[in-house]
Design a protein around this motif. Structure first.
Motif, PDB file in Angstrom:
ATOM      1  N   ASP A  19       0.957  -1.181   0.049  1.00 21.54           N
ATOM      2  CA  ASP A  19      -0.111  -0.094  -0.096  1.00 21.54           C
ATOM      3  C   ASP A  19       1.031   1.375  -0.094  1.00 21.54           C
ATOM      4  O   ASP A  19       0.372   2.322  -0.581  1.00 21.54           O
ATOM      5  N   LEU A  44       1.635   1.636  -3.729  1.00 19.16           N
ATOM      6  CA  LEU A  44       0.392   2.421  -4.171  1.00 19.16           C
ATOM      7  C   LEU A  44       0.200   3.575  -3.901  1.00 19.16           C
ATOM      8  O   LEU A  44      -0.014   4.401  -5.065  1.00 19.16           O
ATOM      9  N   GLU A  45       0.269   4.056  -2.950  1.00 21.14           N
ATOM     10  CA  GLU A  45       0.374   5.669  -2.746  1.00 21.14           C
ATOM     11  C   GLU A  45       1.483   6.537  -3.510  1.00 21.14           C
ATOM     12  O   GLU A  45       1.262   7.688  -3.913  1.00 21.14           O
ATOM     13  N   PHE A  87       0.673   6.914  -7.183  1.00 20.10           N
ATOM     14  CA  PHE A  87      -0.209   7.778  -7.280  1.00 20.10           C
ATOM     15  C   PHE A  87       0.768   9.140  -7.444  1.00 20.10           C
ATOM     16  O   PHE A  87       0.175  10.009  -8.262  1.00 20.10           O
ATOM     17  N   SER A  99       3.600  -2.236  -6.077  1.00 19.52           N
ATOM     18  CA  SER A  99       2.116  -2.324  -5.234  1.00 19.52           C
ATOM     19  C   SER A  99       1.318  -3.327  -5.783  1.00 19.52           C
ATOM     20  O   SER A  99       0.131  -3.485  -5.037  1.00 19.52           O
ATOM     21  N   ILE A 127      -6.409   4.067  -9.390  1.00 20.37           N
ATOM     22  CA  ILE A 127      -5.462   3.926  -8.039  1.00 20.37           C
ATOM     23  C   ILE A 127      -6.023   4.401  -6.844  1.00 20.37           C
ATOM     24  O   ILE A 127      -6.014   3.727  -5.673  1.00 20.37           O
ATOM     25  N   LEU A 128      -6.930   5.414  -7.176  1.00 20.37           N
ATOM     26  CA  LEU A 128      -7.640   5.969  -5.774  1.00 20.37           C
ATOM     27  C   LEU A 128      -8.734   5.185  -5.335  1.00 20.37           C
ATOM     28  O   LEU A 128      -9.083   4.765  -4.343  1.00 20.37           O
ATOM     29  N   MET A 175      -6.729   2.624  -3.143  1.00 24.93           N
ATOM     30  CA  MET A 175      -6.374   3.301  -2.189  1.00 24.93           C
ATOM     31  C   MET A 175      -7.442   3.307  -1.034  1.00 24.93           C
ATOM     32  O   MET A 175      -7.098   3.152  -0.038  1.00 24.93           O
TER      33      MET A 175
END
Length: 384
Positions: free
Chosen positions: A87, A90-91, A94, A191, A231-232, A235
């Motif tokens: 995660d 992942l952030e 973004f 991610s 992606i959001l 998230m």
């Protein structure tokens, strides 16, 4: 964990083969086009190939973390826990994606400043082939990608537009920013590791859109918007997707418990929207978090259309031709005025034409007669 590899690698290989068939076989892309056009914002043979090949590669690379030996080895390494968290990547992906896209838009402004044309224009480079770019649909990164592609491929089939015509005009900063594209992709792959089935497929699809969006379309193109949105979703809604994945993979008797949990959650959602929970701030924050990706999507779309309408020139089109010769547009278009300014010829055309039709028509009329031309955009022409 080896079972997971068997689930995704064959699908990835199948997608790569499909992309390869589009490259080697003519006509196949016509059957694919109706499905890819909405998500790729005006699909072409090159984008179709890139989509399927990259989607397949991404799915295959998502299996790296599924290997038990590699996973145990990585887990045992002396790495901060945060850097082991998917995660976190992942952030970070973004942030990198958003930065790369915004930097691309800034580069469009720099390009127009260097050429002395308005920010609300579509620039078309003519040599060796017609290639356009604008703030609303940028191809600056694509121009560098096209140059690199030309080095490795001696023959590029018809229908694949590399965008290399723009490379002589792109700001030098684009060469540096281009390095962020592979870095962003690597972070996205990190991610993706050890995700559950639904999250893995959605994120692989999202990563593919994001990479295509950077290269073709830019910040306000459909693929890039889809990439940011996806992606959001992961998230802020990743837990929900994991619950659905669990539901899909559980046995029938285990599904009953998950069904009851989902029913209870749905009741709370309805209560929030019906304002039955007035003081439950925790519940409101929870479902605001769920809604956040959708709010962000709406805001990006509103921003795109706001720029489109704010920068539109509804009264007439302003056409700037650089190093033009033997230009004769009076027989095909209603010319209001013509001004000579050094190497530039500025021509004002009637607003009676559709922007896209005019842009493509000028490419034919000006072929071999200039280095580049720019045309002010007019979104109102699509409303007539």
């Amino acid at each position: 964990m080896n079972l997971k590899i068997n689930k995704y690698i064959p699908l990835g290989i199948l997608l790569i083969i499909l992309g390869g068939s589009l490259y080697f076989l003519s006509g196949v892309d016509q059957f694919i086009r109706p499905f890819t056009q909405p998500i790729l914002m005006g699909s072409s043979k090159g984008k179709d190939i890139l989509f399927f090949v990259l989607f397949g590669i991404t799915l295959i690379l998502s299996c790296i973390g599924d290997n038990s030996l590699l996973y145990k080895y990585a887990k045992g390494m002396n790495i901060p826990e945060k850097l082991k968290d998917k995660d976190f990547y992942l952030e970070l992906s973004f942030v990198l994606l958003a930065f790369t896209l915004i930097a691309g838009i800034i580069s469009e402004f720099i390009l127009r400043n260097n050429l002395g044309i308005g920010w609300n224009t579509i620039l078309v480079a003519m040599n060796p082939t017609y290639t356009s770019t604008s703030i609303l649909h940028s191809h600056l990164y694509k121009s560098i990608f096209g140059v690199i592609l030309g080095i490795f491929l001696s023959h590029i089939p018809a229908g694949i537009h590399t965008g290399s015509s723009l490379s002589p005009y792109t700001p030098s900063i684009i060469n540096l920013l281009f390095i962020l594209i592979p870095i962003t992709y690597i972070v996205m792959i990190l991610s993706l590791q050890r995700r559950k089935v639904l999250s893995r497929i959605i994120l692989s699809f999202t990563i593919t859109l994001a990479m295509i969006g950077i290269i073709d379309g830019g910040m306000f193109g459909t693929p890039a918007i889809g990439g940011l949105y996806g992606i959001l979703i992961l998230m802020f809604n990743g837990t929900i997707l994991d619950e659905i994945s669990d539901f899909l993979t559980k046995k029938e008797e285990e599904k009953k418990d998950i069904k009851s949990i989902l029913k209870e959650e749905w009741k709370v959602i309805k209560s929030v929207f019906l304002l039955r929970i007035k003081n439950n701030q925790k519940a409101i924050k929870k479902y605001f978090k769920i809604a956040l990706p959708h709010i962000a999507l709406i805001l990006i779309i509103i921003l795109r259309f706001s720029i489109s309408f704010y920068g539109a020139a509804p009264d007439c089109y302003e056409l700037t031709v650089y190093n033009g010769h033997d230009i004769d547009l009076e027989n095909n278009y209603t010319v209001i005025d013509t001004i000579k300014n050094g190497n530039k010829t500025i021509i004002y055309l009637s607003n009676e034409y559709n922007e896209m039709e005019l842009l493509n028509g000028l490419a034919i009329q000006l072929n071999g007669k200039c280095d580049w031309y720019s045309l002010s955009w007019n979104i109102y022409s699509y409303l007539n």
